[in-house]
Design an enzyme around this catalytic site. Structure first.
Site, PDB file in Angstrom:
ATOM      1  N   ARG A 141      34.777  38.544  34.994  1.00 55.72           N
ATOM      2  CA  ARG A 141      33.962  37.913  36.159  1.00 55.72           C
ATOM      3  C   ARG A 141      33.187  38.903  36.830  1.00 55.72           C
ATOM      4  NH1 ARG A 141      37.988  35.075  40.592  1.00 55.72           N
ATOM      5  NH2 ARG A 141      38.951  36.838  40.620  1.00 55.72           N
ATOM      6  N   LYS A 177      37.781  49.537  39.240  1.00 54.30           N
ATOM      7  CA  LYS A 177      37.675  48.334  38.203  1.00 54.30           C
ATOM      8  C   LYS A 177      36.638  48.880  37.750  1.00 54.30           C
ATOM      9  CE  LYS A 177      38.762  44.092  38.922  1.00 54.30           C
ATOM     10  NZ  LYS A 177      38.942  42.600  39.692  1.00 54.30           N
ATOM     11  N   GLY A 206      40.732  37.314  31.494  1.00 55.06           N
ATOM     12  CA  GLY A 206      41.976  38.249  32.260  1.00 55.06           C
ATOM     13  C   GLY A 206      42.191  39.556  32.231  1.00 55.06           C
ATOM     14  N   LEU A 216      48.320  42.524  33.406  1.00 53.02           N
ATOM     15  CA  LEU A 216      49.171  42.398  31.581  1.00 53.02           C
ATOM     16  C   LEU A 216      47.866  42.682  30.802  1.00 53.02           C
ATOM     17  CD1 LEU A 216      51.451  42.719  29.823  1.00 53.02           C
ATOM     18  CD2 LEU A 216      50.978  40.114  30.131  1.00 53.02           C
ATOM     19  N   GLY A 217      47.028  42.166  30.738  1.00 51.77           N
ATOM     20  CA  GLY A 217      45.300  41.268  29.838  1.00 51.77           C
ATOM     21  C   GLY A 217      44.810  43.129  29.625  1.00 51.77           C
ATOM     22  N   THR A 251      41.355  41.973  32.611  1.00 52.26           N
ATOM     23  CA  THR A 251      41.444  43.301  33.615  1.00 52.26           C
ATOM     24  C   THR A 251      42.619  42.588  34.721  1.00 52.26           C
ATOM     25  OG1 THR A 251      39.563  42.035  35.657  1.00 52.26           O
ATOM     26  CG2 THR A 251      38.498  43.169  34.134  1.00 52.26           C
ATOM     27  N   LYS A 275      53.297  26.127  33.258  1.00 53.31           N
ATOM     28  CA  LYS A 275      53.322  26.894  31.337  1.00 53.31           C
ATOM     29  C   LYS A 275      53.232  25.898  30.684  1.00 53.31           C
ATOM     30  CE  LYS A 275      53.155  31.564  32.846  1.00 53.31           C
ATOM     31  NZ  LYS A 275      53.806  33.223  33.192  1.00 53.31           N
TER      32      LYS A 275
HETATM   33  N1  LIG Z   1      57.261  38.940  33.230  1.00 50.54           N
HETATM   34  C1  LIG Z   1      56.287  39.120  34.274  1.00 50.54           C
HETATM   35  O1  LIG Z   1      57.429  40.114  35.327  1.00 50.54           O
HETATM   36  C2  LIG Z   1      55.673  38.661  34.744  1.00 50.54           C
HETATM   37  C3  LIG Z   1      54.935  39.366  36.219  1.00 50.54           C
HETATM   38  C4  LIG Z   1      54.093  38.809  36.591  1.00 50.54           C
HETATM   39  C5  LIG Z   1      53.151  38.041  35.843  1.00 50.54           C
HETATM   40  N2  LIG Z   1      53.427  37.748  34.441  1.00 50.54           N
HETATM   41  C6  LIG Z   1      52.720  36.334  33.558  1.00 50.54           C
HETATM   42  O2  LIG Z   1      51.298  37.777  32.663  1.00 50.54           O
HETATM   43  C7  LIG Z   1      51.032  36.329  32.604  1.00 50.54           C
HETATM   44  C8  LIG Z   1      49.703  37.828  33.585  1.00 50.54           C
HETATM   45  O3  LIG Z   1      49.718  37.700  35.089  1.00 50.54           O
HETATM   46  P1  LIG Z   1      49.440  38.720  35.636  1.00 50.54           P
HETATM   47  O4  LIG Z   1      49.437  39.243  36.605  1.00 50.54           O
HETATM   48  O5  LIG Z   1      49.069  39.860  34.600  1.00 50.54           O
HETATM   49  O6  LIG Z   1      47.800  38.498  35.842  1.00 50.54           O
HETATM   50  P2  LIG Z   1      47.025  39.408  37.197  1.00 50.54           P
HETATM   51  O7  LIG Z   1      47.034  40.922  37.384  1.00 50.54           O
HETATM   52  O8  LIG Z   1      46.595  38.426  38.429  1.00 50.54           O
HETATM   53  O9  LIG Z   1      45.033  38.825  36.407  1.00 50.54           O
HETATM   54  C9  LIG Z   1      44.812  38.013  36.576  1.00 50.54           C
HETATM   55  C10 LIG Z   1      43.565  37.927  35.452  1.00 50.54           C
HETATM   56  O10 LIG Z   1      42.928  36.710  35.696  1.00 50.54           O
HETATM   57  C11 LIG Z   1      41.095  37.120  35.760  1.00 50.54           C
HETATM   58  N3  LIG Z   1      40.611  35.909  36.336  1.00 50.54           N
HETATM   59  C12 LIG Z   1      40.925  35.227  37.483  1.00 50.54           C
HETATM   60  N4  LIG Z   1      40.623  34.541  38.107  1.00 50.54           N
HETATM   61  C13 LIG Z   1      39.387  34.177  36.940  1.00 50.54           C
HETATM   62  C14 LIG Z   1      38.298  33.048  37.336  1.00 50.54           C
HETATM   63  N5  LIG Z   1      38.136  32.277  37.707  1.00 50.54           N
HETATM   64  N6  LIG Z   1      37.944  33.411  35.771  1.00 50.54           N
HETATM   65  C15 LIG Z   1      37.533  34.474  34.483  1.00 50.54           C
HETATM   66  N7  LIG Z   1      38.666  35.469  34.981  1.00 50.54           N
HETATM   67  C16 LIG Z   1      39.815  34.969  35.985  1.00 50.54           C
HETATM   68  C17 LIG Z   1      41.296  38.302  36.683  1.00 50.54           C
HETATM   69  O11 LIG Z   1      39.987  39.010  37.040  1.00 50.54           O
HETATM   70  P3  LIG Z   1      39.287  39.414  37.712  1.00 50.54           P
HETATM   71  O12 LIG Z   1      40.176  41.183  37.602  1.00 50.54           O
HETATM   72  O13 LIG Z   1      37.611  39.237  38.152  1.00 50.54           O
HETATM   73  O14 LIG Z   1      40.151  39.338  39.006  1.00 50.54           O
HETATM   74  C18 LIG Z   1      41.980  39.391  36.051  1.00 50.54           C
HETATM   75  O15 LIG Z   1      41.858  39.499  34.858  1.00 50.54           O
HETATM   76  C19 LIG Z   1      50.889  35.258  33.455  1.00 50.54           C
HETATM   77  O16 LIG Z   1      50.728  34.042  32.914  1.00 50.54           O
HETATM   78  C20 LIG Z   1      52.192  35.601  34.367  1.00 50.54           C
HETATM   79  O17 LIG Z   1      52.733  34.771  34.431  1.00 50.54           O
HETATM   80  C21 LIG Z   1      55.069  38.230  33.759  1.00 50.54           C
END
Ligand SMILES: NC(=O)c1ccc[n+]([C@@H]2O[C@H](COP(=O)([O-])OP(=O)(O)OC[C@H]3O[C@@H](n4cnc5c(N)ncnc54)[C@H](OP(=O)(O)O)[C@@H]3O)[C@@H](O)[C@H]2O)c1
Length: 351
Positions: A39, A48, A14, A19-20, A16, A137
Site C-alpha cells: 500500500r 516498515k 499482504g 506471515l506474508g 508486509t 475462509k
Molecule cells: N495459524 C495461525 O496461528 C495464524 C495466526 C495469525 C494469522 N493467521 C492467518 O494468516 C494469514 C495472514 O495473517 P497475518 O496475521 O500475517 O496478517 P497481517 O499481519 O495482519 O498482515 C496483513 C497484510 O495485509 C496487508 N493489507 C491490509 N489491508 C490491505 C489492503 N487494503 N490492500 C492491500 N494489502 C492490505 C497489510 O499491509 P500493510 O502493511 O500495508 O498494513 C499486511 O501486509 C491470515 O489468513 C490469518 O488468518 C494464522
C-alpha cells in the site's frame, strides 16, 4: 506454469504482514521472480521501511496497490503466474476482489488464498471465530472453486509467533511466571509452526504441480505437543517450575461469550486448538498432501529450537543466566588461582 528451471512469477498480496513477509522472502530466495503489492512503497515507519529495503535487497519488485483498487490488482497480475494472498483475518471475505482481478488478468495459473490455519471445512469451532474466520475462509474456497481458478490451500497449525512467546498462554503475551493458565486438561495435541517455515513451504508449493488443486498440510512431526508437554519443556529449559491453573471447557465457553469481539476471536481459536484439537488436523490423502513428504529436505524449526531461540532473545532463562554466572565465577576463580601462583613465585624469587 513455470519455465523449465522451476522458477515462476509470484505476486504476493499482504506481503508486509506477520506471515506474508516470510512468504515474500522465501519466494525470492527460491529464485522466483517475486513481486509484493504494497500500500505504501516509501513508508515513514522505519520498521516498515527497513522491511521493504530487505525485500529490495533480495531482488523483490515492489508495486503500489490496494485490495480496494481493482486496477492496481489487475496490473501486476497480468505478469504473474501465481498469486499468493497473505491478507489478514479482517480482509478474508474481501478476497473476492482478488478472484475478480485474477479473472480479468486472465493469465494467473494458481491462486493461494489466505488460509494458514486448520481445515475450515472440518471444524467444530464456536463463534465468533466460526463465522469470522472459518466461515469466511470456507466461503472464499467456494468462490475460488466456482471461478475455476486453479488453487492450493496451505493449512498449518498455530503460527509459532502467535502462540509460543507466551508458551501457550492465550491472554498473556509473556511466558508464565508462577502460574500457567491451561485451557481444558492440557493433554490435547497442538501443532506449532514457525512463520518462516510456512513461508518456505508456501513458496515451494506455489510453483509445484504436485500441489495444484490440493491442500498442503504443514504439520511438522516434531511440533505436535500438548500444552502440558510444552510447559514441561519450558520448565526444563528455564529451570523454573510453576503451578497449572486448568480452566474447564464450560468456563472457557463462558469467557468467549462474554469477551469483546477481538478477544472472543482469539479465545475461540484457542478453544479450537487447545480443547477441540483442531490444529492436529487429519491429513486426507484424497484432498491434500503433507508438506514434509513433498519437501523432506526442508529443515524446519522444532518447538524446542523455537523455545531456545526465545530464551536467547529474551535472556529470561534462569538456567541460561545461571550458566553465564557460573562461567563468570569460573573465570574469576581461575584468574585468582593464577594470581596467587604468580604472587607465590614472585615472593619466592624475592626471598
Ligand atoms: N495459524 C495461525 O496461528 C495464524 C495466526 C495469525 C494469522 N493467521 C492467518 O494468516 C494469514 C495472514 O495473517 P497475518 O496475521 O500475517 O496478517 P497481517 O499481519 O495482519 O498482515 C496483513 C497484510 O495485509 C496487508 N493489507 C491490509 N489491508 C490491505 C489492503 N487494503 N490492500 C492491500 N494489502 C492490505 C497489510 O499491509 P500493510 O502493511 O500495508 O498494513 C499486511 O501486509 C491470515 O489468513 C490469518 O488468518 C494464522
Amino acid at each position: 506454469m513455470a519455465p523449465d528451471n522451476g522458477e515462476c512469477r509470484i505476486l504476493v498480496i499482504g506481503g508486509t504482514g506477520r506471515l506474508g513477509r516470510h512468504i515474500v522472502a522465501a519466494s525470492a530466495r527460491l529464485g522466483h521472480h517475486t513481486t509484493a503489492l504494497v500500500r505504501d512503497t516509501s513508508p515513514s515507519d522505519p520498521t516498515k521501511a527497513a522491511l521493504l529495503q530487505r525485500f529490495r535487497d533480495l531482488g523483490v519488485e515492489l508495486v503500489h496497490g490496494d485490495l480496494y483498487d481493482h486496477a492496481s490488482l489487475v496490473r501486476p497480475m497480468k505478469s504473474s503466474d501465481v498469486v499468493i494472498s497473505a491478507l489478514g483475518t479482517s480482509q478474508i471475505a474481501d478476497q473476492t476482489r482478488l478472484i475478480a482481478a485474477i479473472k480479468e488478468a486472465g493469465c494467473v495459473k494458481r491462486f493461494l488464498p489466505s488460509e494458514f490455519w486448520t481445515d475450515v471445512d472440518r471444524t467444530r469451532a464456536v463463534e465468533p471465530a466460526r463465522s469470522a474466520v472459518y466461515g469466511a475462509k470456507a466461503a472464499i474456497r467456494r468462490a475460488v472453486e466456482a471461478s475455476g481458478i486453479p488453487h492450493t490451500y496451505v493449512l498449518c497449525g498455530y503460527l509459532a509467533g502467535a502462540a509460543l512467546p507466551s508458551v501457550g498462554q492465550v491472554v498473556s503475551p509473556t511466558p508464565p511466571a508462577g502460574e500457567a493458565v491451561v485451557l481444558g486438561d492440557g493433554d490435547t495435541k497442538v501443532v506449532y509452526v514457525a512463520e518462516e517455515d510456512v513461508g518456505v513451504y508456501t513458496a515451494m508449493a506455489a510453483a509445484d504441480p504436485r500441489a495444484a488443486g490440493k491442500m498442503v498440510y504443514v504439520k511438522p512431526p516434531a511440533n505436535t505437543v500438548s500444552h502440558n508437554e510444552l510447559l514441561s519443556m519450558w520448565e526444563k529449559k528455564t529451570g523454573r517450575g510453576f503451578r497449572r491453573a486448568y480452566v474447564a471447557e464450560a468456563t472457557v465457553l463462558k469467557m468467549i461469550r462474554e469477551a469483546p469481539f477481538e478477544l472472543g476471536i482469539a479465545l475461540s481459536l484457542a478453544h479450537a486448538a487447545y480443547i477441540l484439537g483442531e490444529t492436529d488436523f487429519k491429513m486426507e490423502p484424497s484432498r491434500g498432501v503433507a508438506a514434509g513428504e513433498l519437501y523432506p529436505d526442508v529443515k524446519y524449526t522444532t518447538v524446542s529450537e523455537y523455545l531456545d531461540r526465545l530464551l536467547m532473545s529474551t535472556g529470561s532463562s534462569e538456567r541460561y543466566l545461571q550458566g553465564r554466572k557460573c562461567l563468570f565465577t569460573s573465570v574469576v576463580a581461575a584468574c585468582c588461582v593464577f594470581l596467587c601462583i604468580y604472587v607465590w613465585m614472585l615472593s619466592g624469587r624475592l626471598g
